[in-house]
Design a protein around this motif. Structure first.
Motif, PDB file in Angstrom:
ATOM      1  N   PRO A 131       0.819  -1.214   0.000  1.00 16.84           N
ATOM      2  CA  PRO A 131       0.000   0.000   0.000  1.00 16.84           C
ATOM      3  C   PRO A 131       0.856   1.269   0.000  1.00 16.84           C
ATOM      4  CG  PRO A 131      -0.763  -1.551   1.664  1.00 16.84           C
ATOM      5  CD  PRO A 131       0.528  -2.079   1.132  1.00 16.84           C
ATOM      6  N   GLU A 132       0.292   2.343  -0.498  1.00 14.00           N
ATOM      7  CA  GLU A 132       1.007   3.619  -0.606  1.00 14.00           C
ATOM      8  C   GLU A 132       1.457   4.133   0.761  1.00 14.00           C
ATOM      9  OE1 GLU A 132       1.418   5.949  -3.282  1.00 14.00           O
ATOM     10  OE2 GLU A 132       0.893   4.420  -4.758  1.00 14.00           O
ATOM     11  N   TYR A 133       0.633   3.929   1.778  1.00 11.92           N
ATOM     12  CA  TYR A 133       0.956   4.508   3.089  1.00 11.92           C
ATOM     13  C   TYR A 133       2.122   3.815   3.780  1.00 11.92           C
ATOM     14  CZ  TYR A 133      -1.876   0.607   4.842  1.00 11.92           C
ATOM     15  OH  TYR A 133      -2.388  -0.629   5.101  1.00 11.92           O
ATOM     16  N   PHE A 134       2.626   2.715   3.226  1.00 11.51           N
ATOM     17  CA  PHE A 134       3.788   2.059   3.809  1.00 11.51           C
ATOM     18  C   PHE A 134       5.022   2.949   3.737  1.00 11.51           C
ATOM     19  CE2 PHE A 134       2.947  -2.786   3.777  1.00 11.51           C
ATOM     20  CZ  PHE A 134       1.812  -2.586   4.527  1.00 11.51           C
ATOM     21  N   SER A 135       5.102   3.808   2.739  1.00 11.80           N
ATOM     22  CA  SER A 135       6.301   4.637   2.580  1.00 11.80           C
ATOM     23  C   SER A 135       5.933   6.124   2.519  1.00 11.80           C
ATOM     24  CB  SER A 135       7.050   4.233   1.316  1.00 11.80           C
ATOM     25  OG  SER A 135       6.208   4.364   0.198  1.00 11.80           O
ATOM     26  N   HIS A 136       5.097   6.537   3.423  1.00 10.42           N
ATOM     27  CA  HIS A 136       4.664   7.931   3.460  1.00 10.42           C
ATOM     28  C   HIS A 136       5.157   8.583   4.753  1.00 10.42           C
ATOM     29  CE1 HIS A 136       2.166  11.373   2.540  1.00 10.42           C
ATOM     30  NE2 HIS A 136       1.745  11.356   3.794  1.00 10.42           N
ATOM     31  N   GLY A 137       5.798   9.717   4.636  1.00  7.32           N
ATOM     32  CA  GLY A 137       6.239  10.436   5.825  1.00  7.32           C
ATOM     33  C   GLY A 137       7.685  10.174   6.197  1.00  7.32           C
ATOM     34  N   ASN A 142       8.377   5.273   9.557  1.00  9.51           N
ATOM     35  CA  ASN A 142       8.057   4.158   8.656  1.00  9.51           C
ATOM     36  C   ASN A 142       8.708   2.863   9.124  1.00  9.51           C
ATOM     37  OD1 ASN A 142       6.387   5.363   6.771  1.00  9.51           O
ATOM     38  ND2 ASN A 142       8.096   6.109   5.545  1.00  9.51           N
ATOM     39  N   HIS A 145       6.850   1.586  12.153  1.00 10.18           N
ATOM     40  CA  HIS A 145       5.565   1.025  11.728  1.00 10.18           C
ATOM     41  C   HIS A 145       5.758  -0.342  11.065  1.00 10.18           C
ATOM     42  CE1 HIS A 145       1.738   1.244   9.158  1.00 10.18           C
ATOM     43  NE2 HIS A 145       1.378   0.990  10.393  1.00 10.18           N
ATOM     44  N   THR A 146       6.796  -0.464  10.252  1.00  9.83           N
ATOM     45  CA  THR A 146       7.103  -1.731   9.594  1.00  9.83           C
ATOM     46  C   THR A 146       7.439  -2.806  10.617  1.00  9.83           C
ATOM     47  OG1 THR A 146       7.937  -0.574   7.651  1.00  9.83           O
ATOM     48  CG2 THR A 146       8.628  -2.843   7.927  1.00  9.83           C
ATOM     49  N   ARG A 149       4.280  -3.895  12.318  1.00  9.30           N
ATOM     50  CA  ARG A 149       3.453  -4.709  11.419  1.00  9.30           C
ATOM     51  C   ARG A 149       3.935  -6.146  11.329  1.00  9.30           C
ATOM     52  NH1 ARG A 149       3.185  -0.578   7.865  1.00  9.30           N
ATOM     53  NH2 ARG A 149       4.988  -1.295   6.714  1.00  9.30           N
TER      54      ARG A 149
END
Length: 187
Positions: A131-137, A142, A145-146, A149
């Motif tokens: 998904p796009e939000y995996f690499s946002h910010g 990130n 968050h990874t 997850r």
């Protein structure tokens, strides 16, 4: 090397699975890249845009051997393979992979179009669309968050991989994601 690079890019530790790494990065695994390269060569063989000395190695299509039109007439005949070593070599492998491709991919008008179709086909099979939000910010957030997850950061996760001795939080309860986000008074 590819997995090492994926670990650097995603921030996942050494004990994270290959599936997690490929899912996070969206990269095509090397075995799939080799398959794509084989199928591109077979496309060149099928469209006669390869030298004849290479084309002569491959058997004819089934439709040339018979005067009847069948559903498999566009497939290539598999060569007889007595030994396992020959069965796993280039020609039998690429012919069996080619015969399993959908006809609309095989009928691509150019090599460039075929390459695009085969890459998207392989990506669908491997489910390589993060998904796009995996690499946002921010990169640091990130990576955190990874790791959350993929269960690679909290005490219960590290305890499961025998990296630390206790799965307990500093407040005395087992530190899992629910505890970390919703019930721990320290966070």
């Amino acid at each position: 090397m590819q997995l090492l690079a994926a670990r650097i890019v995603s921030g996942l530790p050494i004990f994270a699975s290959k599936t997690s790494l490929y899912y996070e990065t969206g990269w095509i695994p090397l075995f799939s890249r080799r398959k794509i390269a084989r199928l591109k060569t077979m496309y060149k063989v099928d469209k006669n845009i390869i030298p004849s000395y290479i084309r002569d190695i491959f058997p004819d299509k089934r439709g040339k051997a018979s005067s009847y039109t069948t559903k498999n007439s566009q497939n290539y005949s598999l060569p007889k393979c007595r030994l396992q070593l020959y069965k796993t070599s280039f020609v039998p492998t690429v012919i069996s992979e080619w015969n399993t491709l959908p006809q609309e991919i095989r009928d691509a008008p150019s090599l460039k179009t075929f390459s695009q179709k085969i890459i998207s086909h392989v990506n669908e099979i491997n489910n390589n669309h993060p998904p796009e939000y995996f690499s946002h910010g921010d990169r640091t957030l990130n990576i955190l968050h990874t790791k959350l997850r993929h269960n690679c950061i909290l005490n219960c996760d590290l305890h499961r991989y025998n990296i630390i001795d206790s799965p307990l939080c500093t407040c005395g309860k087992i530190e899992d994601t629910y505890h970390y986000f919703f019930s721990c008074v320290k966070y």
